[in-house]
Design a protein around this motif. Structure first.
Motif, PDB file in Angstrom:
ATOM      1  N   SER A 247      58.949  62.510  77.891  1.00 13.59           N
ATOM      2  CA  SER A 247      57.869  62.634  78.867  1.00 13.59           C
ATOM      3  C   SER A 247      56.557  62.887  78.141  1.00 13.59           C
ATOM      4  O   SER A 247      56.528  63.078  76.915  1.00 13.59           O
ATOM      5  CB  SER A 247      58.160  63.762  79.862  1.00 13.59           C
ATOM      6  OG  SER A 247      58.300  65.004  79.190  1.00 13.59           O
ATOM      7  N   THR A 248      55.465  62.906  78.904  1.00 16.89           N
ATOM      8  CA  THR A 248      54.116  63.074  78.362  1.00 16.89           C
ATOM      9  C   THR A 248      53.477  64.330  78.944  1.00 16.89           C
ATOM     10  O   THR A 248      53.637  64.621  80.133  1.00 16.89           O
ATOM     11  CB  THR A 248      53.252  61.848  78.713  1.00 16.89           C
ATOM     12  OG1 THR A 248      53.771  60.700  78.049  1.00 16.89           O
ATOM     13  CG2 THR A 248      51.802  62.051  78.304  1.00 16.89           C
ATOM     14  N   SER A 249      52.751  65.062  78.102  1.00 16.20           N
ATOM     15  CA  SER A 249      52.026  66.242  78.570  1.00 16.20           C
ATOM     16  C   SER A 249      50.721  66.361  77.791  1.00 16.20           C
ATOM     17  O   SER A 249      50.460  65.615  76.849  1.00 16.20           O
ATOM     18  CB  SER A 249      52.874  67.506  78.397  1.00 16.20           C
ATOM     19  OG  SER A 249      53.118  67.756  77.017  1.00 16.20           O
ATOM     20  N   PHE A 250      49.886  67.353  78.193  1.00 14.20           N
ATOM     21  CA  PHE A 250      48.560  67.516  77.588  1.00 14.20           C
ATOM     22  C   PHE A 250      48.324  68.990  77.262  1.00 14.20           C
ATOM     23  O   PHE A 250      48.616  69.874  78.065  1.00 14.20           O
ATOM     24  CB  PHE A 250      47.479  67.005  78.553  1.00 14.20           C
ATOM     25  CG  PHE A 250      47.644  65.546  78.888  1.00 14.20           C
ATOM     26  CD1 PHE A 250      47.071  64.566  78.096  1.00 14.20           C
ATOM     27  CD2 PHE A 250      48.416  65.164  79.977  1.00 14.20           C
ATOM     28  CE1 PHE A 250      47.245  63.218  78.395  1.00 14.20           C
ATOM     29  CE2 PHE A 250      48.590  63.817  80.288  1.00 14.20           C
ATOM     30  CZ  PHE A 250      48.000  62.843  79.487  1.00 14.20           C
ATOM     31  N   GLN A 251      47.788  69.240  76.086  1.00 14.74           N
ATOM     32  CA  GLN A 251      47.625  70.597  75.577  1.00 14.74           C
ATOM     33  C   GLN A 251      46.153  70.981  75.416  1.00 14.74           C
ATOM     34  O   GLN A 251      45.256  70.155  75.561  1.00 14.74           O
ATOM     35  CB  GLN A 251      48.326  70.723  74.218  1.00 14.74           C
ATOM     36  CG  GLN A 251      47.726  69.820  73.132  1.00 14.74           C
ATOM     37  CD  GLN A 251      48.546  69.789  71.856  1.00 14.74           C
ATOM     38  OE1 GLN A 251      49.497  69.036  71.744  1.00 14.74           O
ATOM     39  NE2 GLN A 251      48.159  70.613  70.892  1.00 14.74           N
ATOM     40  N   THR A 293      48.318  71.310  66.129  1.00 12.97           N
ATOM     41  CA  THR A 293      49.713  70.916  65.925  1.00 12.97           C
ATOM     42  C   THR A 293      50.502  71.995  65.182  1.00 12.97           C
ATOM     43  O   THR A 293      51.638  72.294  65.538  1.00 12.97           O
ATOM     44  CB  THR A 293      49.796  69.597  65.136  1.00 12.97           C
ATOM     45  OG1 THR A 293      49.289  69.778  63.805  1.00 12.97           O
ATOM     46  CG2 THR A 293      49.008  68.495  65.825  1.00 12.97           C
ATOM     47  N   LEU A 294      49.891  72.592  64.180  1.00 13.11           N
ATOM     48  CA  LEU A 294      50.604  73.538  63.325  1.00 13.11           C
ATOM     49  C   LEU A 294      50.726  74.929  63.931  1.00 13.11           C
ATOM     50  O   LEU A 294      51.706  75.632  63.679  1.00 13.11           O
ATOM     51  CB  LEU A 294      49.900  73.647  61.969  1.00 13.11           C
ATOM     52  CG  LEU A 294      49.855  72.354  61.139  1.00 13.11           C
ATOM     53  CD1 LEU A 294      48.976  72.556  59.906  1.00 13.11           C
ATOM     54  CD2 LEU A 294      51.252  71.919  60.735  1.00 13.11           C
ATOM     55  N   GLU A 295      49.730  75.321  64.736  1.00 10.75           N
ATOM     56  CA  GLU A 295      49.773  76.656  65.336  1.00 10.75           C
ATOM     57  C   GLU A 295      50.097  76.596  66.822  1.00 10.75           C
ATOM     58  O   GLU A 295      51.042  77.219  67.293  1.00 10.75           O
ATOM     59  CB  GLU A 295      48.427  77.364  65.104  1.00 10.75           C
ATOM     60  CG  GLU A 295      48.498  78.890  65.302  1.00 10.75           C
ATOM     61  CD  GLU A 295      48.235  79.319  66.731  1.00 10.75           C
ATOM     62  OE1 GLU A 295      48.630  80.444  67.096  1.00 10.75           O
ATOM     63  OE2 GLU A 295      47.647  78.538  67.501  1.00 10.75           O
ATOM     64  N   GLU A 296      49.335  75.811  67.562  1.00  7.92           N
ATOM     65  CA  GLU A 296      49.529  75.774  69.016  1.00  7.92           C
ATOM     66  C   GLU A 296      50.889  75.216  69.413  1.00  7.92           C
ATOM     67  O   GLU A 296      51.541  75.736  70.320  1.00  7.92           O
ATOM     68  CB  GLU A 296      48.424  74.937  69.664  1.00  7.92           C
ATOM     69  CG  GLU A 296      48.497  74.907  71.182  1.00  7.92           C
ATOM     70  CD  GLU A 296      47.390  74.090  71.806  1.00  7.92           C
ATOM     71  OE1 GLU A 296      47.411  73.917  73.041  1.00  7.92           O
ATOM     72  OE2 GLU A 296      46.499  73.618  71.074  1.00  7.92           O
TER      73      GLU A 296
END
Length: 346
Positions: A247-251, A293-296
């Motif tokens: 699926s697709t999501s947004f951060q 990408t690395l923390e969140e």
């Protein structure tokens, strides 16, 4: 005419010191294409509220992912630039939209080498106001004020180019090889819903519903939401993923205005609670691993997943400086040298 290339990524603070982080955030968040409200309101929000609280928290987050060589995003971008430079015989410079590695410095580096024709490559697969557009607008301003001798072309969004999809799919397959996962989440950086409507060149197609992004339209050329969903669809087809397993999501939402949904953090939580035990996440809006990408995702996302009962949480690295990704960019650059950019990535 001598040709040259300018790779452009987002940028980074010079260090994890809160003062450096505050300086970086001020430039980033005061960009009217990032926070697109009247200047007085942007000043009130950014300098009156956000910069009085966020720099310390962001500095702590950066300190968790900072490398000995410096900011991961900067280091990775430099590695990519060097790989590309080794393969072609025209100058390749690197700049950031925000921070001390300015676009002006990058253009000046090329101009000092005698370059008169520049291919700007925004390192974003999908088009968005807050990424590709702000780079192109800033480059245009600099060209008119400081570099009138330069002829500048920008690489269009490459989210649906077969060679890009092939490399992205390969990177996912390699990262997850031998692993059993219940769900693969494609997490893209979020933007406010109004950005989608502002980018709609038809002034009427984008409704941000379950129909418009999947209905053919000229609006898709500049629709970030459509391009994210299309990236997911093409990769899923390439990897032969079964319906319901991805699926697709947004951060990374900010403020109280509606942003693109579903939200990544809530999606991770919901899936963990629903019985998903093994989850993998890929972040195709980024080509370089960075704070988001690395923390969140890799740290905060995993923590959320474990807190609600999830077991295995795997993050797929960005394309970074992969040889096959560098080769794609080299091929586009080489084709640009002998033709036009639209043909180069057709």
């Amino acid at each position: 005419m001598m040709k040259g290339v300018l790779l452009v990524n987002l940028g980074s603070p010079d260090s994890t010191d809160p003062k450096d982080v505050k300086k970086y955030l001020d430039e980033f968040l005061m960009d009217p294409r990032v926070i697109d409200v009247p200047k007085w309101a942007r000043i009130l929000l950014v300098r009156g509220i956000i910069l009085n609280t966020r720099p310390k928290k962001s500095a702590e987050a950066y300190s968790k992912i900072w490398w000995e060589e410096g900011s991961p995003l900067i280091v990775i971008s430099e590695r990519l630039q060097k790989k590309i430079q080794k393969k072609i015989n025209i100058p390749v410079a690197l700049a950031m939209r925000y921070g001390s590695m300015t676009l002006k410095k990058g253009l000046q580096e090329l101009a000092d080498q005698g370059v008169t024709e520049v291919l700007v490559i925004p390192l974003y697969p999908q088009f968005a106001m807050a990424t590709t557009e702000t780079i192109n607008v800033k480059v245009d301003e600099l060209q008119k004020e400081f570099f009138p001798q330069l002829e500048i072309t920008s690489l269009p969004a490459f989210y649906n180019k077969p060679e890009y999809i092939e490399v992205l799919s390969r990177s996912i397959a390699e990262s997850l090889e031998g692993q059993d996962f219940d769900h693969l989440l494609f997490s893209y950086h979020g933007v406010p819903e109004r950005h989608i409507r502002k980018s709609d060149i038809t002034r009427g197609h984008c409704k941000i519903d379950d129909i418009c992004c999947f209905t053919p339209s000229e609006a898709h050329r500049f629709c970030y939401r459509h391009q994210c969903y299309e990236t997911t669809r093409m990769v899923a087809d390439s990897l032969q993923l079964k319906e319901g397993t991805y699926s697709t999501s947004f951060q990374s939402r900010l403020g109280f205005d509606p942003w693109l949904q579903p939200y990544t953090d809530r999606t991770i939580e919901r899936m963990g609670k629903s019985g998903i035990r093994k989850m993998a996440i890929v972040t195709p809006a980024f080509v370089s691993d960075c704070l988001e990408t690395l923390e969140e995702i890799a740290m905060e996302g995993e923590e959320i997943f474990h807190e609600v009962g999830g077991e295995d949480f795997t993050t797929v690295p960005c394309l970074n400086d992969r040889d096959d990704f560098a080769e794609i960019l080299v091929n586009w650059i080489e084709k640009w040298r002998i033709t036009d950019i639209k043909t180069a990535i057709a």
